[in-house]
Design an enzyme around this catalytic site. Structure first.
Site, PDB file in Angstrom:
ATOM      1  N   GLY A 241       0.790  -1.226   0.000  1.00 38.21           N
ATOM      2  CA  GLY A 241       0.000   0.000   0.000  1.00 38.21           C
ATOM      3  C   GLY A 241       0.822   1.276   0.000  1.00 38.21           C
ATOM      4  N   GLU A 283       4.799  -6.155   1.714  1.00 38.07           N
ATOM      5  CA  GLU A 283       4.460  -6.728   0.422  1.00 38.07           C
ATOM      6  C   GLU A 283       3.942  -5.670  -0.544  1.00 38.07           C
ATOM      7  OE1 GLU A 283       1.956  -9.853   1.964  1.00 38.07           O
ATOM      8  OE2 GLU A 283       0.267  -8.486   2.211  1.00 38.07           O
ATOM      9  N   PRO A 284       4.830  -4.791  -0.991  1.00 41.29           N
ATOM     10  CA  PRO A 284       4.412  -3.764  -1.939  1.00 41.29           C
ATOM     11  C   PRO A 284       4.176  -4.326  -3.339  1.00 41.29           C
ATOM     12  CG  PRO A 284       6.773  -3.605  -1.517  1.00 41.29           C
ATOM     13  CD  PRO A 284       6.272  -4.733  -0.691  1.00 41.29           C
ATOM     14  N   ARG A 286       2.217  -1.932  -6.095  1.00 44.91           N
ATOM     15  CA  ARG A 286       2.239  -0.689  -6.865  1.00 44.91           C
ATOM     16  C   ARG A 286       3.573   0.058  -6.758  1.00 44.91           C
ATOM     17  NH1 ARG A 286      -2.326   2.008  -7.851  1.00 44.91           N
ATOM     18  NH2 ARG A 286      -3.307   0.928  -6.116  1.00 44.91           N
ATOM     19  N   ARG A 322      -8.838   1.496 -14.146  1.00 47.32           N
ATOM     20  CA  ARG A 322      -8.687   2.193 -12.870  1.00 47.32           C
ATOM     21  C   ARG A 322      -9.237   3.625 -12.847  1.00 47.32           C
ATOM     22  NH1 ARG A 322      -4.190   3.263 -11.369  1.00 47.32           N
ATOM     23  NH2 ARG A 322      -4.681   3.277  -9.158  1.00 47.32           N
ATOM     24  N   TYR A 326     -11.856   3.869  -9.843  1.00 46.33           N
ATOM     25  CA  TYR A 326     -11.626   4.677  -8.654  1.00 46.33           C
ATOM     26  C   TYR A 326     -11.048   6.043  -8.937  1.00 46.33           C
ATOM     27  CZ  TYR A 326      -9.111   0.112  -7.966  1.00 46.33           C
ATOM     28  OH  TYR A 326      -8.594  -1.148  -8.044  1.00 46.33           O
ATOM     29  N   CYS A 352     -17.671   1.370 -25.453  1.00 45.29           N
ATOM     30  CA  CYS A 352     -19.039   1.905 -25.384  1.00 45.29           C
ATOM     31  C   CYS A 352     -19.369   2.330 -23.958  1.00 45.29           C
ATOM     32  CB  CYS A 352     -20.022   0.861 -25.882  1.00 45.29           C
ATOM     33  SG  CYS A 352     -19.669   0.398 -27.556  1.00 45.29           S
TER      34      CYS A 352
HETATM   35  N1  PLP Z   1      -0.958  -7.276   0.039  1.00 51.16           N
HETATM   36  C1  PLP Z   1      -2.280  -7.497  -0.031  1.00 51.16           C
HETATM   37  C2  PLP Z   1      -2.881  -8.508   0.862  1.00 51.16           C
HETATM   38  C3  PLP Z   1      -3.081  -6.793  -0.942  1.00 51.16           C
HETATM   39  O1  PLP Z   1      -4.384  -7.029  -1.008  1.00 51.16           O
HETATM   40  C4  PLP Z   1      -2.463  -5.835  -1.791  1.00 51.16           C
HETATM   41  C5  PLP Z   1      -3.259  -5.050  -2.746  1.00 51.16           C
HETATM   42  O2  PLP Z   1      -4.450  -5.045  -2.797  1.00 51.16           O
HETATM   43  C6  PLP Z   1      -1.082  -5.636  -1.687  1.00 51.16           C
HETATM   44  C7  PLP Z   1      -0.354  -6.370  -0.758  1.00 51.16           C
HETATM   45  C8  PLP Z   1      -0.349  -4.659  -2.552  1.00 51.16           C
HETATM   46  O3  PLP Z   1      -0.800  -3.366  -2.390  1.00 51.16           O
HETATM   47  P1  PLP Z   1      -0.053  -2.193  -3.186  1.00 51.16           P
HETATM   48  O4  PLP Z   1      -0.004  -2.617  -4.601  1.00 51.16           O
HETATM   49  O5  PLP Z   1      -0.908  -1.008  -2.982  1.00 51.16           O
HETATM   50  O6  PLP Z   1       1.302  -2.063  -2.589  1.00 51.16           O
END
Ligand code: PLP
Length: 423
Positions: A241, A283-284, A286, A322, A326, A352
């Site tokens: 996140g 666990e990134p 994005r 996206r 959102y 469409c």
């Molecule tokens: N971990 C979990 C459990 C997630 O659901 C997500 C994204 O939805 C992520 C990691 C990765 O999030 P981000 O891509 O925002 O770093």
């Protein structure tokens, strides 16, 4: 005009990874997603540097973008890999990504997905609910124990868009902390399950440093009460996140400060609770891949309606949902030339739907055939693409230092038709 890492201009034309965008469009067609592996590796290095002093482990969240070639590239980095479906798992396996470096996620796991964890096809499984834990506990004795982390809804409200928030009182994910005690008898009775620790992911595009440390704090509180019940957490995963700048000069996170704060929180709470400090993981998705991606589109038409200028491009909501889903913002520029006389133009797809991809400053004399670049589309673009309107999904290429190669070919109409039953 400022550009993103890996981008530049030569004779006014956009360069991506040292290659002219126009050359890529001619070679592969449009729409096209280009992933700059140097930018990706730069992001991996930045995270690694911030995490190393605390031994924080990093896993790439494959849902952001996963392809066999990409998994093969990641295999040679220090990263672990999160998968959340059999499709993602098979993709990683095709790349021979080591099982012990993978974790299985998901909040509604199928029997096959649980079996994959039981068979050791992933190193750990993150359990979302008591039903899943009970089903997993039914696996009889096996050679290896199934390593389990429990996902908790820590209730942290990170400032992010409502629809991408995955924790908090409106979230479906993880265990309600108040109901956590129900895991204790299941884990204690099972000879097959090995409790490894706790997990929480609190949302996406988070810019507030404190949110990550606060998440760790709540997890450590739970770790303390579980330890008192005999379950000692050895690992604590505080999710992904991490916010990514959507503008070339946008806000960037101080990763070192976040990791320091998380590590310190964990240490202090472990000390106070009299338990060993668990290994911390993040666990990134994005933040590792978004800026490495640039989508290229050809302008198909230009029009002006009710005083507003529109550019219709050959992509749309089917290959980048996206903005519609959102309101996601992507910086859009003209790639074929610099906008000498820029005017505000709404860039729309060709589906469409009223699929506005964004609003950009584009040349006043924009014409059909001009090339448009949409930036930071590495994450959740191709992975969320569909065949809406029976359009074909774009090609994906890897670029680096003046070279390029195809890593996912453009779909054909036959691909779109392949699961229709011709009765
Ligand atoms: N971990 C979990 C459990 C997630 O659901 C997500 C994204 O939805 C992520 C990691 C990765 O999030 P981000 O891509 O925002 O770093």
């Amino acid at each position: 005009m400022q550009l993103f890492p890996g981008q530049g201009r030569s004779d006014g034309q956009l360069m991506i990874g040292g290659v002219r965008a126009q050359e890529l469009a001619q070679a592969y067609g449009t729409p096209l997603l280009a992933i700059d592996y140097d930018v990706l590796d730069g992001s991996i290095a930045a995270f690694s540097q911030a995490c190393a002093p605390h031994g924080i482990e990093i896993a790439y969240a494959g849902k952001a973008l996963l392809l066999v070639a990409l998994a093969r590239h990641l295999k040679h980095t220090p990263l672990d890999l999160d998968v959340c479906s059999l499709g993602e798992l098979r993709t990683a396996e095709r790349a021979a990504f080591p099982a012990e470096r993978m974790r299985m996620h998901g909040c509604g796991k199928t029997d096959e997905e649980l079996e994959a964890a039981a068979a050791g096809r992933v190193g750990r499984i993150i359990v979302d609910n008591i039903w899943e834990l009970t089903r997993l506990a039914r696996y009889g004795p096996g050679r290896e124990r199934i390593r389990v982390l429990i996902r908790i809804n820590t209730g942290i409200e990170a400032h992010t868009h409502d629809f991408v928030r995955t924790s908090g009182e409106h979230s479906k994910f993880g265990f309600d902390p108040a109901a956590l005690s129900e895991i204790v008898p299941v884990l204690q009775r099972s000879a097959r399950l090995e409790f490894r620790g706790l997990h929480s992911h609190i949302g996406s595009q988070i810019y507030e440093r404190e949110a990550f440390a606060e998440n760790a704090r709540v997890l450590m509180e739970r770790a303390g009460s579980l330890a008192a019940a005999g379950l000692v957490a050895q690992e604590l995963i505080v999710g992904g996140g991490f916010g990514v700048a959507a503008q070339p000069d946008g806000e960037t996170l101080d990763l070192a400060a976040i990791m320091d704060a998380v590590a310190q929180t964990v240490r202090e709470h472990a000390y106070a609770a009299g338990i060993p400090a668990p290994h911390v993981g993040i666990e990134p998705g994005r933040a590792l891949i978004a800026q490495a991606g640039t989508s290229l589109y050809s302008v198909m038409a230009r029009k002006e309606q009710f005083g507003r200028k529109y550019a219709i491009v050959d992509g749309g909501v089917y290959e980048n949902p996206r903005p519609a889903l959102y309101d996601a913002y992507h910086h859009i520029i003209c790639a074929s030339r610099e906008a000498a006389e820029p005017v505000e133009t709404a860039v729309c797809g060709r589906t469409c739907e009223n699929d506005r991809l964004g609003v950009a400053e584009l040349p006043r004399d924009l014409r059909a055939g001009d090339l448009i670049a949409m930036c930071t589309t590495g994450a959740y673009t191709y992975s969320m693409a569909s065949n809406y309107n029976r359009f074909t999904r774009p090609a994906v290429i890897a670029v680096r230092q003046g070279t390029h190669e195809l890593i996912a070919r453009r779909e054909t109409i036959e691909d779109v038709l392949r699961s229709d039953c011709d009765v």
